[in-house]
Design an enzyme around this catalytic site. Structure first.
Site, short mmCIF file in Angstrom:
data_model
loop_
_atom_site.label_atom_id
_atom_site.label_comp_id
_atom_site.label_asym_id
_atom_site.label_seq_id
_atom_site.Cartn_x
_atom_site.Cartn_y
_atom_site.Cartn_z
N CYS A 65 1.07 -1.20 0.17
CA CYS A 65 0.36 -0.06 -0.34
C CYS A 65 0.62 1.17 -0.16
O CYS A 65 1.85 0.98 0.66
CB CYS A 65 -0.76 0.27 1.01
SG CYS A 65 -2.42 1.63 1.57
N CYS A 69 -1.23 5.45 6.76
CA CYS A 69 -1.65 4.91 7.80
C CYS A 69 -0.69 4.56 8.82
O CYS A 69 -0.01 2.86 9.09
CB CYS A 69 -3.21 4.00 7.72
SG CYS A 69 -3.66 5.11 6.07
N CYS A 72 -1.30 0.32 10.17
CA CYS A 72 -1.52 -0.38 9.45
C CYS A 72 -0.21 -1.05 9.51
O CYS A 72 0.67 -0.15 8.52
CB CYS A 72 -2.39 0.44 8.71
SG CYS A 72 -2.36 -1.20 6.89
N CYS A 109 -16.80 -9.52 3.38
CA CYS A 109 -16.68 -8.50 3.42
C CYS A 109 -14.93 -8.43 2.32
O CYS A 109 -14.01 -9.00 2.87
CB CYS A 109 -16.39 -7.66 4.55
SG CYS A 109 -17.38 -7.28 5.93
N CYS A 202 -21.02 2.31 5.70
CA CYS A 202 -20.20 1.45 7.45
C CYS A 202 -18.98 1.93 7.12
O CYS A 202 -18.22 2.59 6.62
CB CYS A 202 -20.31 -0.38 7.07
SG CYS A 202 -18.60 -0.85 8.29
N ARG A 272 -20.58 -3.05 16.00
CA ARG A 272 -19.43 -4.10 15.25
C ARG A 272 -18.25 -4.12 16.26
O ARG A 272 -17.48 -3.08 16.35
CB ARG A 272 -19.51 -4.42 13.76
CG ARG A 272 -18.53 -5.30 13.09
CD ARG A 272 -17.65 -5.76 12.13
NE ARG A 272 -19.62 -6.15 11.15
CZ ARG A 272 -19.81 -5.07 10.69
NH1 ARG A 272 -18.81 -3.85 10.38
NH2 ARG A 272 -21.21 -4.81 9.57
#
Length: 412
Positions: A65, A69, A72, A109, A202, A272
């Site tokens: 990626c 972040c 992460c 997901c 979401c 969740r």
């Protein structure tokens, strides 16, 4: 406690608490935490009964990626040793999804690392959605692909996606402290794009990154204003090789207070428990089911969760039931309001660990096919040493080495 009685009354009326009331929940003592859980549990049961929605993550593209972040393990420059692979083929993704659905999940997901999808990537994901839906009747699919460009949400909706996940993660005032390659406003824009396209939105948060109580309340109030159908609550897993590797700030009691605050602010929204429940809630996971009505089954994107069988046993032993495919997740008034995911027994995705969606990708304990609430054999040995409650539990973190992207069977 007058505060809790007031919050219960407001939750049953869908009335927004004041910021002061939300902050007061976070400030309650450990001595009062079960009173807080009992009060928020009344709100949870009023809107969702004793049902627990199961969701299953499929990591379509892992690592590599370009975003930075801090939380992460798939970030630019990560040295965590996670699985790295490019796009799964539709049949591979469908096979991975089938394992979760067989374990009781009703939503899949689909997550991919990266800043956001190209139009070609959207075509890839559209083919994967089609393959999953053709082979699994009634399945709900949520996509989590990062920042969306104009028209991409509509194309995902046309392809059969039911929901889109993109987390705010933290407050607007502190967002620049955890990510510099995109902005908080970029994230809000993507959630709004999903809404406008008719996808169920979401969006959630990550707790434990060193934020203040005020930051937590800020982001939850911002989420309430965005009106998603689902709010995933992630608890940071400080993975070695990431900038936040030393941030072990959470206790089980702190996690319960955070979940209770979210429930009071978002009483009729699917809450969740996402990444980090095994690591930070540990043996208190069943108590947290009195606050949240949804969890992920099995493993996460780059880290391992407790055994899927243990998830199901935990739900049953705590007196809850797995939500069936024929049951609508959201309350009737939200279904009629047109919430994409709530209107077909659906409830948002909320992946929390995924590069592209930028939620938190470090969750899970690493049960390695083992039963029990959490832990590899090594973790079990470490547990025997009875670590202090606030001691970092690095023994409960294991990089995923099974399921999508491997030749080994997934945990579901």
């Amino acid at each position: 406690m007058d505060l809790l009685n007031t919050l219960v009354d407001k939750g049953l009326r869908r009335e927004l608490p004041t910021r002061e009331e939300a902050l007061a929940v976070l400030a309650t003592s450990d001595d009062d935490v079960l009173d807080v859980v009992a009060a928020a549990g009344k709100v949870r049961r009023h809107w969702f009964g004793r049902r627990v929605k199961l969701n299953y993550l499929v990591n379509l593209k892992s690592g590599l990626c370009p975003e930075d972040c801090s939380y992460c393990s798939q970030r630019l420059g990560s040295t965590t040793g996670i699985l790295k692979y490019t796009w799964l083929k539709p049949e591979q993704a469908s096979q991975a999804a089938a394992a979760g659905l067989a374990g009781g999940a009703k939503r899949v997901c689909l997550v991919a690392s990266g800043r956001g999808p190209t139009d070609r990537d959207v075509d890839r994901v559209a083919g994967t959605i089609k393959a999953i839906k053709e082979q699994n009747e009634g399945v709900e699919v949520c996509a989590c692909l990062g920042l969306l460009s104009d028209g991409q949400a509509e194309r995902l909706r046309e392809a059969g996606a039911d929901a889109y996940n993109h987390n705010l993660n933290t407050s607007e005032s502190t967002y620049g402290d955890i990510t510099t390659t995109h902005t908080y406003a970029d994230r809000v824009d993507t959630v709004n794009k999903a809404h406008a396209a008719g996808l169920s939105a979401c969006s959630g948060l990550i707790a434990g990154m060193g934020e203040s109580d005020e930051d937590l309340v800020d982001v939850v109030f911002s989420l309430r204003a965005l009106d998603p159908d689902s709010v995933p609550v992630n608890f940071l897993i400080p993975v070695e090789g990431t900038p936040l590797a030393a941030e072990w700030n959470l206790t089980p009691q702190r996690c319960l207070r955070i979940l209770a605050m979210v429930r009071f602010v978002c009483p009729d929204i699917e809450v969740r428990i996402a990444g980090g429940r095994e690591v930070h809630l540990r043996s208190m996971q069943p108590v947290a089911l009195h606050l949240a009505n949804s969890i992920f089954l099995g493993d996460y994107l780059t880290t391992e969760g407790q055994a899927g069988k243990a998830d199901l046993e935990m739900i049953a032993d705590a007196g809850f039931e797995v939500e069936g495919a024929d049951q609508v997740t959201l309350p009737e008034h939200r279904v009629h309001a047109g919430g994409g995911c709530g209107s077909h027994a659906e409830a948002g995705c909320g992946s929390h660990e995924g590069g592209g969606c930028g939620s938190h990708e470090d969750a899970g304990c690493g049960s390695h096919e083992g039963g029990g609430v959490c832990g590899t054999a090594a973790a079990g040995a470490a547990a025997a040493a009875a670590p202090a409650a606030n001691e970092p539990r690095t023994d409960l973190v294991a990089v995923r080495r099974r399921g999508a992207g491997t030749d080994l069977a997934p945990n579901a």
